[in-house]
Each structure stands twice: as C-alpha cells, then as structure tokens.
Scaffold this motif. Structure first.
Motif, short mmCIF file in Angstrom:
data_model
loop_
_atom_site.label_atom_id
_atom_site.label_comp_id
_atom_site.label_asym_id
_atom_site.label_seq_id
_atom_site.Cartn_x
_atom_site.Cartn_y
_atom_site.Cartn_z
N TYR A 67 -19.01 19.61 8.88
CA TYR A 67 -19.13 18.53 7.89
C TYR A 67 -19.81 17.33 8.53
O TYR A 67 -19.81 17.18 9.75
CB TYR A 67 -17.75 18.10 7.37
CG TYR A 67 -16.98 19.19 6.69
CD1 TYR A 67 -17.36 19.66 5.44
CD2 TYR A 67 -15.87 19.77 7.30
CE1 TYR A 67 -16.66 20.67 4.81
CE2 TYR A 67 -15.16 20.78 6.67
CZ TYR A 67 -15.55 21.23 5.43
OH TYR A 67 -14.85 22.22 4.81
N ASN A 93 -18.22 14.38 3.83
CA ASN A 93 -18.46 15.36 2.78
C ASN A 93 -17.51 16.57 2.85
O ASN A 93 -17.80 17.63 2.34
CB ASN A 93 -19.92 15.84 2.83
CG ASN A 93 -20.26 16.61 4.09
OD1 ASN A 93 -19.50 16.64 5.05
ND2 ASN A 93 -21.43 17.23 4.09
N GLY A 97 -12.88 13.98 0.91
CA GLY A 97 -13.79 12.90 1.29
C GLY A 97 -13.24 11.81 2.19
O GLY A 97 -13.99 11.15 2.88
#
Length: 119
Positions: A67, A93, A97
């Motif tokens: 990520y 992401n 989040g």
C-alpha cells in the motif's frame, strides 16, 4: 512480571534498535530494517506470525510495497527496560484509509526479539 510502571517517553528516547528499524522501514530500506532484528526474531502483524530473518525479510518487502501510506510516530511508551510501545498514525490507500497502530517491541541483547503490531 513487570515491576516498573509504564511511562510515556519522547519518541527520540526509544532504544537504538527500535529507532533504526522505524527509520529504515519508513525509508523502505529492507536490509537496514532487518538488521535491527535478532536472526530468530518474531513479528506478528495482521494476525500472521513471521519468525526468523527470511520470513521477516519477506514481510518487510511485502509491507513496504503493498500500500501507499504516510506514517507518523505519535507517541512512545517504556514498559520496562526490554519492552516498548511506539504508536503510529497511518493514512493511505489500505482498507479503512486511516489507522492508529501500536508497535509493541521486545528487545534482547540490543536487538528486536519480538514485534507485535496491533490497533
């Protein structure tokens, strides 16, 4: 059993091995991050246990590229001379989040022997 009272400490007061790992991991320097661990150390992240240098190296490589996120060290706690907690705020992401994670370290002989990452 811990006889000392946990105490908040400045993040820059964390032991050298922890600081080395955190800086290397943030900079995606897998070799330097791995050097902060005992060869037979254990990392537990997302409920999965990674034991020994080869497994930890694989975990470091995967976690660095899976990520895109920002990470901020927001607090540190000294439990005793071998146990510390570093709290991080992550945004990126990944699912959800935003998350605050506690990195619970166990040290031995100046290196990380155990790392448990949990919310």
């Amino acid at each position: 059993m811990h006889t000392e009272q946990p105490q908040n400490i400045a993040p820059n007061a964390l032991p050298e091995a922890i600081t080395r790992y955190l800086e290397a991991h943030r900079g995606k320097d897998t070799a330097a991050a791995l050097g902060a661990f005992h060869p037979d150390a254990t990392v537990t992240d997302e409920g999965r246990v990674h034991q020994g240098a080869p497994a930890i190296e694989t975990w470091l490589t995967r976690s660095a590229g899976e990520y895109t996120y920002t990470i901020e060290l927001t607090g540190a706690l000294k439990i005793d001379t071998t146990h510390y907690v570093a709290t991080h705020h992550l945004e990126g992401n990944f699912p959800g989040g935003v998350v605050d994670l506690h990195y619970r370290f166990t040290l031995s002989e100046g290196l990380i022997e155990g790392l448990l990452i949990e919310p």
